[in-house]
Design an enzyme around this catalytic site. Structure first.
Site, PDB file in Angstrom:
ATOM      1  NE  ARG A  28      -7.420  -8.578   0.774  1.00 57.27           N
ATOM      2  CZ  ARG A  28      -7.011  -7.833  -0.251  1.00 57.27           C
ATOM      3  NH1 ARG A  28      -5.987  -7.020  -0.113  1.00 57.27           N
ATOM      4  NH2 ARG A  28      -7.630  -7.885  -1.415  1.00 57.27           N
ATOM      5  CE  LYS A  43      -4.454  -1.781   1.265  1.00 58.03           C
ATOM      6  NZ  LYS A  43      -5.478  -1.997   2.279  1.00 58.03           N
TER       7      LYS A  43
END
Ligand code: PMM
Length: 265
Positions: A244, A204
């Site tokens: 995740r 991210k």
């Protein structure tokens, strides 16, 4: 939890697994790399993304869920739509991962309650198009914990038993890089909600910020996997239930290190 994005436009791997056979093969590779669960999604939630048509989302996701399940893989479905969740559960999904925590579709919580599977409640303040302007906090950890706590209560009142709920701070969703970092540092406050915590920081933007070169240019998404593995070790060490990630192998090793450390102390 390994990620299979069956999308043409996800920020880190858009288009790579858009073909169902490629998506299934990728899911099996993630399991071979150490994933216990494979998260299949058909809608990109990258900042600014517009929504995919409902039937198209089902067309992307359901065959991949069915085929991976047939191969003995535990599959979760990453969707904000009740209809997609229902079809995925029918196809074998064992968990519903809804980045909106049931807020995007009023049919979601009753559908998951009826389906009898666990539900991931992520912290969410609105759709991708508008989430940037909602990234305003005086005390991000306190506010995210309070908002998630309220959401858990609403979801339980609407029929999903508390023991089937997982919480997720929603890294990058209506959050700036400094908010993401504070939430990771404050994971203990999320754990105090009493439910397993899922951390999904793989590749991210906040990792891009940390890794940016002198002129501020972040590495491309796939250049953030070592940083993701470091984050996985930290999250596991702080008691996360699952992480995740896109690159499972490195994270599986990182989690093993955290586990070894926990059993040595
Ligand atoms: N982030 C993305 C997609 N699904 N699910 C949960 N529970 N938590 C997240 O933070 C999350 C998610 C977006 O990332 P991707 O485009 O790499 O899949």
């Amino acid at each position: 939890m390994g990620v299979v994005n069956v999308t043409p436009d996800s920020f880190s791997d858009g288009g790579r697994w858009f073909d169902p056979a490629a998506a299934v093969k990728h899911g099996l590779d993630l399991v071979a790399g150490g994933a216990d669960l494979v998260d299949v999604g058909g809608e990109s939630t990258r900042p600014g993304a517009s929504r995919v048509d409902e039937d198209e989302e089902s067309r992307r996701v359901v065959p991949v869920v069915r085929d991976l399940t047939a191969e003995g893989v535990l599959v979760s479905v990453d969707t904000m739509r009740a209809s997609v969740a229902v079809r995925a559960i029918e196809a074998g999904a064992v968990l519903v991962n809804d980045v909106s925590g049931g807020l995007a579709d009023p049919g979601m919580v009753p559908a998951v309650a009826a389906g009898g599977v666990p539900f991931v409640v992520m912290h969410w303040r609105g759709f991708s198009r508008e989430m940037h302007r909602r990234a305003v906090y005086a005390d991000v950890v306190r506010e995210v914990v309070a908002e998630l706590g309220a959401r858990l209560e609403a979801v339980v009142a609407a029929g999903i038993p508390p023991e089937r709920l997982v919480v997720d701070p929603g890294l990058g969703f209506a959050k700036r890089a400094e908010h993401d970092l504070r939430l990771i540092a404050g994971l203990g406050a999320l754990r105090a909600l009493g439910r397993p915590v899922l951390v999904a920081g793989s590749r991210k933007r906040f990792l891009g910020h940390i890794l940016a070169d002198a002129d501020g240019t972040p590495p491309p998404a796939h250049g953030r996997d070592a940083a993701t593995a470091a984050l996985s070790a930290i999250a596991a060490h702080q008691g996360a239930w699952a992480v995740r990630v896109h690159d499972v192998r490195a994270t599986a090793d990182a989690v093993r290190v955290a586990r070894a450390l926990a059993s040595a102390t």
